[in-house]
Design a protein around this motif. Structure first.
Motif, short mmCIF file in Angstrom:
data_model
loop_
_atom_site.label_atom_id
_atom_site.label_comp_id
_atom_site.label_asym_id
_atom_site.label_seq_id
_atom_site.Cartn_x
_atom_site.Cartn_y
_atom_site.Cartn_z
N UNK A 89 0.83 -1.21 0.00
CA UNK A 89 0.00 0.00 0.00
C UNK A 89 0.86 1.25 0.00
N UNK A 90 1.94 1.22 0.78
CA UNK A 90 2.86 2.36 0.81
C UNK A 90 3.50 2.54 -0.56
N UNK A 91 3.90 1.45 -1.19
CA UNK A 91 4.49 1.51 -2.54
C UNK A 91 3.55 2.25 -3.48
N UNK A 92 2.26 1.91 -3.44
CA UNK A 92 1.27 2.55 -4.32
C UNK A 92 1.12 4.04 -4.01
N UNK A 93 1.40 4.42 -2.76
CA UNK A 93 1.28 5.81 -2.36
C UNK A 93 2.48 6.67 -2.73
N UNK B 67 3.16 11.20 -7.44
CA UNK B 67 3.43 12.64 -7.60
C UNK B 67 2.85 13.45 -6.45
N UNK B 68 1.66 13.11 -5.99
CA UNK B 68 1.02 13.83 -4.89
C UNK B 68 1.88 13.76 -3.62
N UNK B 69 2.38 12.57 -3.29
CA UNK B 69 3.25 12.42 -2.12
C UNK B 69 4.53 13.23 -2.31
N UNK C 194 10.21 -6.33 0.37
CA UNK C 194 10.44 -4.89 0.23
C UNK C 194 10.24 -4.43 -1.20
N UNK C 195 10.08 -3.12 -1.32
CA UNK C 195 10.12 -2.44 -2.61
C UNK C 195 11.14 -1.33 -2.46
#
Length: 147
Positions: free
Chosen positions: A15-19, A22-24, A75-76
């Motif tokens: 989920x963090x990977x997907x976040x 650009x917005x982040x 991990x990613x």
């Protein structure tokens, strides 16, 4: 010079990977110097990110290329390397790691940089530390557990 900052967040690493978008990236930009995002391709190998840093009396361009990315069951990560750097940097490599943990994930920023001369490299350390410590509460807020 090497610098590592870790932040533990409540969401799983995928989920963090997907976040990491650009917005982040825009939200992570510190108040000084103001940053204008010129280009954001993403976090896959070959993607580019271009910024303009505004130092009031002059502006500096910073372009990084994603040179590697990898997803495993644990991990990613992706690595950006500076290809066009502001005057105060000669070398920039930033490994963004999102590691799986029992209660969520760990976001680890692993930075290696070098100024044009030895003393400046050391003098930049407190500024670099502050710039990346600034991200910790943002990461925690954005990647909090869904209610």
């Amino acid at each position: 010079m090497k610098l590592t900052i870790s932040t533990f967040v409540d969401q799983d690493y995928l989920s963090v990977k997907e976040g990491f978008n650009e917005s982040l990236f825009v939200k992570l930009s510190p108040p000084f110097p103001p940053v204008k995002l010129l280009r954001f391709d993403g976090s896959a190998t070959g993607d580019l990110v271009a910024l303009e840093l505004n130092f009031i009396f002059f502006k500096q361009k910073w372009v990084s290329e994603i040179t590697e990315d990898k997803l495993t069951s644990e991990e990613f990560y992706f690595i950006d390397k500076g290809v066009e750097l502001p005057f105060f940097l000669n070398k920039w490599t930033h490994k963004h790691r999102i590691l799986k943990s029992e209660t969520g994930s760990e976001i680890r920023d692993e930075i290696e940089y070098q100024g044009p001369f030895f003393l400046l490299t050391w003098l930049l350390y407190p500024a670099m530390l502050l710039q990346f410590a600034y991200r910790k509460p943002i990461y925690k807020k954005i990647f909090k557990k869904a209610s």
